[in-house]
Design an enzyme around this catalytic site. Structure first.
Site, PDB file in Angstrom:
ATOM      1  N   CYS A 266       6.416  -0.042   7.544  1.00 32.77           N
ATOM      2  CA  CYS A 266       6.003   1.142   6.789  1.00 32.77           C
ATOM      3  C   CYS A 266       7.193   1.633   5.974  1.00 32.77           C
ATOM      4  O   CYS A 266       8.301   1.757   6.504  1.00 32.77           O
ATOM      5  CB  CYS A 266       5.550   2.227   7.760  1.00 32.77           C
ATOM      6  SG  CYS A 266       5.064   3.762   6.948  1.00 32.77           S
ATOM      7  N   LEU A 267       6.963   1.924   4.697  1.00 39.32           N
ATOM      8  CA  LEU A 267       8.052   2.394   3.834  1.00 39.32           C
ATOM      9  C   LEU A 267       8.658   3.700   4.355  1.00 39.32           C
ATOM     10  O   LEU A 267       9.812   4.010   4.071  1.00 39.32           O
ATOM     11  CB  LEU A 267       7.554   2.601   2.398  1.00 39.32           C
ATOM     12  CG  LEU A 267       7.123   1.335   1.641  1.00 39.32           C
ATOM     13  CD1 LEU A 267       6.544   1.713   0.275  1.00 39.32           C
ATOM     14  CD2 LEU A 267       8.286   0.371   1.472  1.00 39.32           C
TER      15      LEU A 267
ATOM     16  N   HIS B 115      -4.026   1.624   7.720  1.00 37.26           N
ATOM     17  CA  HIS B 115      -2.663   2.175   7.721  1.00 37.26           C
ATOM     18  C   HIS B 115      -2.538   3.312   6.696  1.00 37.26           C
ATOM     19  O   HIS B 115      -2.025   4.395   6.997  1.00 37.26           O
ATOM     20  CB  HIS B 115      -1.671   1.047   7.423  1.00 37.26           C
ATOM     21  CG  HIS B 115      -0.230   1.451   7.463  1.00 37.26           C
ATOM     22  ND1 HIS B 115       0.645   1.003   8.424  1.00 37.26           N
ATOM     23  CD2 HIS B 115       0.500   2.275   6.647  1.00 37.26           C
ATOM     24  CE1 HIS B 115       1.834   1.538   8.211  1.00 37.26           C
ATOM     25  NE2 HIS B 115       1.785   2.304   7.132  1.00 37.26           N
ATOM     26  N   GLU B 116      -3.033   3.069   5.472  1.00 38.14           N
ATOM     27  CA  GLU B 116      -2.877   4.074   4.406  1.00 38.14           C
ATOM     28  C   GLU B 116      -3.783   5.289   4.607  1.00 38.14           C
ATOM     29  O   GLU B 116      -3.380   6.424   4.344  1.00 38.14           O
ATOM     30  CB  GLU B 116      -3.126   3.446   3.027  1.00 38.14           C
ATOM     31  CG  GLU B 116      -2.229   2.260   2.681  1.00 38.14           C
ATOM     32  CD  GLU B 116      -0.739   2.497   2.912  1.00 38.14           C
ATOM     33  OE1 GLU B 116      -0.275   3.649   2.856  1.00 38.14           O
ATOM     34  OE2 GLU B 116      -0.031   1.495   3.174  1.00 38.14           O
TER      35      GLU B 116
ATOM     36  N   GLY C 208       0.844  -1.183   0.000  1.00 36.38           N
ATOM     37  CA  GLY C 208       0.000   0.000   0.000  1.00 36.38           C
ATOM     38  C   GLY C 208       0.879   1.231   0.000  1.00 36.38           C
ATOM     39  O   GLY C 208       2.036   1.180   0.433  1.00 36.38           O
TER      40      GLY C 208
ATOM     41  N   GLN D  83       3.430   9.907   1.029  1.00 41.51           N
ATOM     42  CA  GLN D  83       4.688   9.167   1.198  1.00 41.51           C
ATOM     43  C   GLN D  83       5.663   9.405   0.051  1.00 41.51           C
ATOM     44  O   GLN D  83       6.849   9.090   0.178  1.00 41.51           O
ATOM     45  CB  GLN D  83       4.414   7.667   1.326  1.00 41.51           C
ATOM     46  CG  GLN D  83       3.812   7.277   2.671  1.00 41.51           C
ATOM     47  CD  GLN D  83       3.688   5.779   2.780  1.00 41.51           C
ATOM     48  OE1 GLN D  83       2.768   5.187   2.252  1.00 41.51           O
ATOM     49  NE2 GLN D  83       4.637   5.156   3.458  1.00 41.51           N
TER      50      GLN D  83
ATOM     51  N   HIS E 220      -2.277   7.587   6.973  1.00 37.90           N
ATOM     52  CA  HIS E 220      -1.204   8.391   6.375  1.00 37.90           C
ATOM     53  C   HIS E 220      -1.736   9.698   5.791  1.00 37.90           C
ATOM     54  O   HIS E 220      -1.174  10.761   6.053  1.00 37.90           O
ATOM     55  CB  HIS E 220      -0.521   7.629   5.227  1.00 37.90           C
ATOM     56  CG  HIS E 220       0.682   6.842   5.644  1.00 37.90           C
ATOM     57  ND1 HIS E 220       1.706   7.384   6.382  1.00 37.90           N
ATOM     58  CD2 HIS E 220       1.037   5.555   5.413  1.00 37.90           C
ATOM     59  CE1 HIS E 220       2.636   6.457   6.593  1.00 37.90           C
ATOM     60  NE2 HIS E 220       2.254   5.332   6.023  1.00 37.90           N
TER      61      HIS E 220
HETATM   62 ZN   LIG Z   1       3.097   3.456   6.008  1.00 39.01          ZN
END
Ligand SMILES: [Zn+2]
Length: 176
Positions: free
Chosen positions: A97-98, A139-140, A45, A50, A143
């Site tokens: 998480c990236l 999660h997304e 995702g 991000q 963000h």
């Molecule tokens: Zn993340």
């Protein structure tokens, strides 16, 4: 724009993103680059902020995670202006998480959620889901509302994790 992955403590990860009111080529371009960057980074995702795009857009692809045992089918989708309107139950979710490379934490998430969003054409979508997809969506969507997953840790745990993360990040930068 270079669309590199923004990592904590970049301030765009702490801000609520703007609503999308353009359903045109520009939006399509954003979504394309988001999928591309997500696949390059091997994420399931990605939220627009991000990679520095300041709008409420998320992309998800869980098709490579298809799990026979869990009988959960993967799905690929882009959601514009998504909002969680109902939540129920609780699960413990272990997530990476990236934007926090090297960190994995276990936090509580809702088990079932209902999401209202728009598709790439601006049409309204309603989505009710549970399992892995529900966790990825939470999660997304967090963000684009400026909520990183570390916010679900107790203050003490958060401080410890962040100290470890910042130390590793510093060493990584130095070795480059
Ligand atoms: Zn993340």
């Amino acid at each position: 724009m270079d669309y590199r992955i923004r990592t904590w403590p970049d301030k765009i990860l702490k801000q609520k993103m703007k609503e999308v009111d353009f359903f045109d080529e520009r939006l399509k371009g954003y979504i394309e680059i988001m999928y591309k960057r997500m696949y390059e980074e091997e994420g399931v995702g990605l939220a627009a902020n991000q990679i520095g795009i300041p709008y409420q857009i998320i992309v998800i692809d869980t098709t490579k995670r298809e799990n026979e045992e869990e009988k959960e089918e993967g799905i690929k989708l882009a959601l514009i202006n998504p909002n969680i309107v109902e939540k129920s139950g609780e699960v413990q979710s272990t997530e990476g998480c990236l934007s926090f490379p090297g960190i994995q934490i276990t936090i509580p998430r809702a088990e079932k959620i209902k999401v209202l969003a728009q598709d790439i054409e601006g049409k309204e979508i309603e989505l009710e889901t549970d399992g892995f997809l529900a966790v990825v969506l939470q999660h997304e969507i967090d963000h684009i509302n400026g909520i990183p997953f570390i916010n679900y840790l107790s203050p003490v745990k958060r401080r410890l994790i962040l100290e470890k993360y910042m130390k590793a990040k510093k060493e990584l930068t130095r070795s480059k």
